[in-house]
Design an enzyme around this catalytic site. Structure first.
Site, PDB file in Angstrom:
ATOM      1  N   ARG A 153       0.832  -1.204   0.116  1.00 16.37           N
ATOM      2  CA  ARG A 153       0.002   0.218   0.116  1.00 16.37           C
ATOM      3  C   ARG A 153       0.909   1.756   0.133  1.00 16.37           C
ATOM      4  NH1 ARG A 153       2.402   1.882   3.658  1.00 16.37           N
ATOM      5  NH2 ARG A 153       1.227   3.357   3.611  1.00 16.37           N
ATOM      6  N   GLY A 154       0.234   2.095   0.160  1.00 20.61           N
ATOM      7  CA  GLY A 154       1.100   3.381  -0.291  1.00 20.61           C
ATOM      8  C   GLY A 154       1.367   3.958  -1.894  1.00 20.61           C
ATOM      9  N   ARG A 198      -7.398  -0.359  -6.623  1.00 20.32           N
ATOM     10  CA  ARG A 198      -7.998   0.979  -5.635  1.00 20.32           C
ATOM     11  C   ARG A 198      -7.696   2.158  -6.367  1.00 20.32           C
ATOM     12  NH1 ARG A 198      -4.330   0.654  -0.749  1.00 20.32           N
ATOM     13  NH2 ARG A 198      -6.257   2.084   0.132  1.00 20.32           N
ATOM     14  N   GLN A 214      -1.211   1.891  10.587  1.00 21.26           N
ATOM     15  CA  GLN A 214      -0.198   2.373   9.570  1.00 21.26           C
ATOM     16  C   GLN A 214       0.868   2.910  10.510  1.00 21.26           C
ATOM     17  OE1 GLN A 214      -3.124   2.579   8.350  1.00 21.26           O
ATOM     18  NE2 GLN A 214      -3.201   2.347   5.539  1.00 21.26           N
ATOM     19  N   ASP A 221      -1.878  10.895  -1.318  1.00 17.76           N
ATOM     20  CA  ASP A 221      -2.165   9.793  -2.605  1.00 17.76           C
ATOM     21  C   ASP A 221      -2.476  10.311  -4.072  1.00 17.76           C
ATOM     22  OD1 ASP A 221      -2.824   8.600  -0.120  1.00 17.76           O
ATOM     23  OD2 ASP A 221      -2.352   7.561  -1.688  1.00 17.76           O
ATOM     24  N   ASN A 242      -4.566  13.128   0.852  1.00 18.14           N
ATOM     25  CA  ASN A 242      -3.882  12.337   1.737  1.00 18.14           C
ATOM     26  C   ASN A 242      -4.268  11.218   2.713  1.00 18.14           C
ATOM     27  OD1 ASN A 242      -1.244  11.233   2.260  1.00 18.14           O
ATOM     28  ND2 ASN A 242      -1.676  12.047   4.129  1.00 18.14           N
ATOM     29  N   LYS A 243      -4.028  10.186   3.681  1.00 17.80           N
ATOM     30  CA  LYS A 243      -4.913   9.473   4.858  1.00 17.80           C
ATOM     31  C   LYS A 243      -5.936  10.134   5.589  1.00 17.80           C
ATOM     32  CE  LYS A 243      -4.748   5.723   5.027  1.00 17.80           C
ATOM     33  NZ  LYS A 243      -5.790   4.945   4.052  1.00 17.80           N
TER      34      LYS A 243
HETATM   35  O1  MRU Z   1      -4.245   3.267   2.189  1.00 16.25           O
HETATM   36  P1  MRU Z   1      -2.972   3.459   2.044  1.00 16.25           P
HETATM   37  O2  MRU Z   1      -2.452   2.720   3.482  1.00 16.25           O
HETATM   38  O3  MRU Z   1      -2.309   3.244   1.291  1.00 16.25           O
HETATM   39  O4  MRU Z   1      -2.148   4.819   1.914  1.00 16.25           O
HETATM   40  C1  MRU Z   1      -1.221   5.275   2.103  1.00 16.25           C
HETATM   41  C2  MRU Z   1      -1.451   7.071   2.512  1.00 16.25           C
HETATM   42  O5  MRU Z   1      -1.810   7.898   2.663  1.00 16.25           O
HETATM   43  C3  MRU Z   1       0.006   7.359   2.307  1.00 16.25           C
HETATM   44  O6  MRU Z   1       0.241   8.698   3.171  1.00 16.25           O
HETATM   45  C4  MRU Z   1       0.312   7.973   0.915  1.00 16.25           C
HETATM   46  O7  MRU Z   1       0.210   6.625   0.214  1.00 16.25           O
HETATM   47  C5  MRU Z   1       1.804   8.656   0.890  1.00 16.25           C
HETATM   48  S1  MRU Z   1       2.661   7.688   0.692  1.00 16.25           S
HETATM   49  C6  MRU Z   1       4.166   7.481  -0.029  1.00 16.25           C
END
Ligand code: MRU
Length: 356
Positions: free
Chosen positions: A60-61, A103, A207, A248, A258-259
């Site tokens: 993920r990320g 995703r 995370q 993201d 972002n998250k």
């Molecule tokens: O749901 P996830 O774990 O994929 O979310 C990830 C994030 O929100 C990160 O902050 C984002 O992808 C930046 S990663 C360099």
């Protein structure tokens, strides 16, 4: 769908920089669902397995799922070319769609697939696999290089030693290696500028508590995990110079997706005079969306919120809201750090100039 490894090959060392490894013609992913309690790699041999791994959060990320999808295209082409050398493209087209559907929010996934698709269209040699593997490895390598550049640029913005807050995991695990937000933290720490990192636990996938804490511990950087609702009182207490996060997808006007919970931190940071930094490669910038309101926000199941660590918390029959990302308006962002340079107080004009 996933192949657990029997014996772990030597190349697969348990380290955050090894989240994605192409080894002996196979794609290995460090299973991020199990970290840090268990270190295990999963091998993907097909595009379908790769798409499933992205959907299931094995990897993920934003940048990491882009790199992974690029390798998924290599697996797809190899598979279809071996089976039907004269007519392999339709099967690959289907796999591209499968990977794209894994995703919806991180633009890096679609960016990487588009790069692979462009190369596919240009290929006319007999065996397409070697060229595609070179391209996937280039996407991977370039991402690490971008992160190192962002690390230097972001660290240079931090004028004096300070504590920082980060959210989710924007580290090596979330990228090709080194990390975006945590890349800045790593570089700033090497320059003696980081006291302690406060890592929001980041419900519901944790995370921060699981991945960021593990990564920073591996790098010898002092880390304290906190519940997501602690940030306001921590900022009020003083000592926090920066919030540093990844992204993201960044819209053409500088809005940052972002998250979930990042927006809340940005509001708090502005109120408390804490600076707010977003570190993201230009592959995260989507000029096709004018503002953050156009970014599709992934919703995951209610069960992820109603349970914790496999234990059901909420009463049966109750619903839960589980949007996975949120959008921070550009006016709350002090600086966006990319590998091409830094944008202070982002605007559409500044983003367009950077992307020219
Ligand atoms: O749901 P996830 O774990 O994929 O979310 C990830 C994030 O929100 C990160 O902050 C984002 O992808 C930046 S990663 C360099």
């Amino acid at each position: 769908m996933e192949t657990p490894l029997g014996e772990t090959p030597q190349a697969l060392v348990a380290h955050p920089d090894n989240a994605i490894v192409w080894h002996e013609d196979r794609l290995f992913l460090l299973d991020q669902r199990a970290l840090p309690a268990e270190i295990r790699f999963l091998a993907c041999q097909t595009a379908a397995e790769t798409a499933h791994a992205i959907k299931a959060m094995v990897v993920r990320g934003a940048p990491a799922i882009g790199v992974t999808a690029a390798y998924g295209v290599v697996l797809s082409v190899r598979d279809h070319f071996q089976r039907t050398p004269a007519d392999w493209r339709p099967g690959v087209e289907q796999d591209l769609e499968l990977l794209a559907a894994a995703r919806p929010t991180a633009i890096n996934l679609f960016w990487a697939l588009e790069r692979m698709r462009r190369l596919l269209a240009a290929l006319d040699q007999l065996d397409p696999v070697p060229a595609l593997l070179i391209e996937a490895e280039r996407i991977h390598r370039d991402d690490i290089a971008a992160n190192r550049t962002m690390g230097d640029l972001g660290a240079a913005l931090i004028s004096a030693r300070t504590d920082v807050i980060t959210h989710c995991n924007a580290g090596a695990l979330a990228t090709g290696g080194y990390g975006t937000a945590l890349g800045v933290v790593r570089s700033a720490h090497a320059a003696g500028k980081i006291g302690r990192v406060y890592a929001d636990e980041t419900r519901p996938w944790m995370q921060g508590a699981r991945l960021t804490a593990w990564e920073l511990q591996q790098s010898g950087i002092a880390v304290t995990v906190q519940a997501d609702n602690v940030a306001a009182s921590l900022m009020a207490r003083g000592g926090i110079g920066w919030v540093i996060v990844g992204s993201d997808r960044i819209a053409a006007n500088g809005d940052v997706c972002n998250k979930i919970g990042t927006y809340m931190l940005a509001v708090l940071a502005r109120h408390h005079g804490v600076r707010f930094m977003v570190a993201a490669p230009t592959s995260t910038i989507d000029l096709a969306v004018a503002s953050g309101s156009e970014i599709p926000i992934e919703e995951r199941t209610a069960d992820e919120v109603l349970s914790c660590g496999g234990t059901r918390l909420g009463p049966e029959g109750v619903d839960a809201h589980n949007p996975v990302f949120d959008v921070t308006p550009a006016e709350l962002v002090d600086v966006i750090v990319t590998e091409r340079g830094v944008i202070e107080q982002p605007t559409a004009e500044k983003i367009a100039a950077l992307m020219e």
